[in-house]
Scaffold this motif. Structure first.
Motif, mmCIF file in Angstrom:
data_model
loop_
_atom_site.group_PDB
_atom_site.id
_atom_site.type_symbol
_atom_site.label_atom_id
_atom_site.label_comp_id
_atom_site.label_asym_id
_atom_site.label_seq_id
_atom_site.Cartn_x
_atom_site.Cartn_y
_atom_site.Cartn_z
ATOM 1 N N ASN A 95 -3.343 -8.684 -1.430
ATOM 2 C CA ASN A 95 -4.702 -9.141 -1.740
ATOM 3 C C ASN A 95 -5.584 -9.107 -0.494
ATOM 4 O O ASN A 95 -6.799 -8.994 -0.580
ATOM 5 C CB ASN A 95 -4.695 -10.583 -2.270
ATOM 6 N N PHE A 96 -4.934 -9.236 0.671
ATOM 7 C CA PHE A 96 -5.701 -9.329 1.922
ATOM 8 C C PHE A 96 -5.659 -8.027 2.726
ATOM 9 O O PHE A 96 -6.614 -7.675 3.407
ATOM 10 C CB PHE A 96 -5.161 -10.479 2.781
ATOM 11 N N ILE A 97 -4.537 -7.315 2.628
ATOM 12 C CA ILE A 97 -4.359 -6.102 3.438
ATOM 13 C C ILE A 97 -4.339 -4.887 2.509
ATOM 14 O O ILE A 97 -3.557 -4.829 1.557
ATOM 15 C CB ILE A 97 -3.011 -6.140 4.214
ATOM 16 N N SER A 98 -5.180 -3.882 2.778
ATOM 17 C CA SER A 98 -5.200 -2.649 1.983
ATOM 18 C C SER A 98 -4.017 -1.760 2.366
ATOM 19 O O SER A 98 -3.355 -2.002 3.379
ATOM 20 C CB SER A 98 -6.475 -1.855 2.233
ATOM 21 N N ALA A 99 -3.827 -0.691 1.566
ATOM 22 C CA ALA A 99 -2.715 0.228 1.823
ATOM 23 C C ALA A 99 -2.811 0.835 3.225
ATOM 24 O O ALA A 99 -1.782 1.080 3.878
ATOM 25 C CB ALA A 99 -2.714 1.328 0.764
ATOM 26 N N ASP A 100 -4.050 1.053 3.730
ATOM 27 C CA ASP A 100 -4.204 1.668 5.067
ATOM 28 C C ASP A 100 -4.116 0.640 6.207
ATOM 29 O O ASP A 100 -4.350 0.967 7.371
ATOM 30 C CB ASP A 100 -5.534 2.436 5.148
ATOM 31 N N GLY A 101 -3.802 -0.620 5.871
ATOM 32 C CA GLY A 101 -3.595 -1.635 6.913
ATOM 33 C C GLY A 101 -4.854 -2.416 7.270
ATOM 34 O O GLY A 101 -4.786 -3.373 8.047
#
Ligand code: HEM
Length: 208
Positions: A95-101
């Motif tokens: 929820n806080f970190i996207s797949a790209d970090g």
């Protein structure tokens, strides 16, 4: 399914506590700014002396403890929603970190909401309440005017922050997408709504 899922149930309860306490806090804030400020301007000194010692301690009790409960429940809600992985323990989740970090759009919204909310909570507990406590105890002496001004100013700042803050609370779960423009619109719309409400508060109810 959710009925047997402990995390969902705890989350819902904390979310409910957070919102009901938030209503109490911001309700009192709006009472002070949209009702009490124009009212005090219309009262003479004798009426103020009769009304305020009975009104203010009660209103300020709900105000500051509403703020504390909202803040603490908000921190728990943040942990459960963004910083916990069921079965794995604590740590920032998807929820806080996207797949790209990078920080997700949802994360950006809640960071904005929590930044404004936390500033407001600090203002309540470390500026407004200490000033009001001195004023109400009659120990303000020749600091009285300065303390009143300080409490009033920070209360106004909190009122202006409250509306953009609420976008930051609502958007994460119900909107999601974010960019500089959406953040700017949320802040501008919020500030405009409060400016209009303050202006209107001096016009309504005068004949009643
Ligand atoms: C004081 C600091 C605050 C913190 C740290 C905080 C934190 C949070 C968090 C973490 C969420 C969950 C967002 C999500 O589901 O993605 C949330 C939601 C919410 N908060 Fe706050 N909050 C604060 C103040 C407030 C205040 C003053 C109000 C006023 C009513 C408020 C009203 C809400 C509402 C309505 C939601 C959305 C609930 C939902 O849609 O499920 N919050 N808040």
């Amino acid at each position: 399914m959710a009925l047997t899922d402990l995390l969902s149930n705890v989350s819902l309860l904390v979310r409910w506590l957070h919102v009901i306490a938030g209503i109490t806090w911001i309700g009192m804030l709006y009472f002070f700014n949209f009702v009490n400020v124009p009212l005090q301007g219309a009262l003479d000194d004798a009426a103020k002396k009769a009304v305020n010692p009975k009104l203010m301690p009660r209103a300020l009790w709900w105000f500051r403890w509403g703020a504390m409960t909202t803040f603490l429940a908000g921190v728990v809600l943040f942990t459960l929603t963004y910083a916990y992985r069921p079965g794995q323990g604590f740590g920032m989740n998807e929820n806080f970190i996207s797949a790209d970090g990078s920080v997700s759009d949802r994360g950006v919204w809640i960071l904005m909401g929590m930044l404004f909310g936390t500033i407001m909570w600090l203002n309540v507990w470390f500026v407004i309440w200490p000033a009001q406590k001195k004023i109400l105890s009659g120990q303000a002496g020749d600091q009285l005017a300065a303390l009143r001004k300080r409490a009033g100013l920070f209360s106004r700042v909190n009122t202006y922050l409250s509306a953009p803050m609420l976008f930051g609370m609502l958007a994460p779960a119900h909107y999601g997408a974010v960019n500089g423009f959406t953040l700017l619109v949320a802040v501008a719309l919020g500030i405009f709504a409060i400016w209009w409400s303050i202006k209107t508060s001096f016009q309504v109810g005068r004949s009643a």
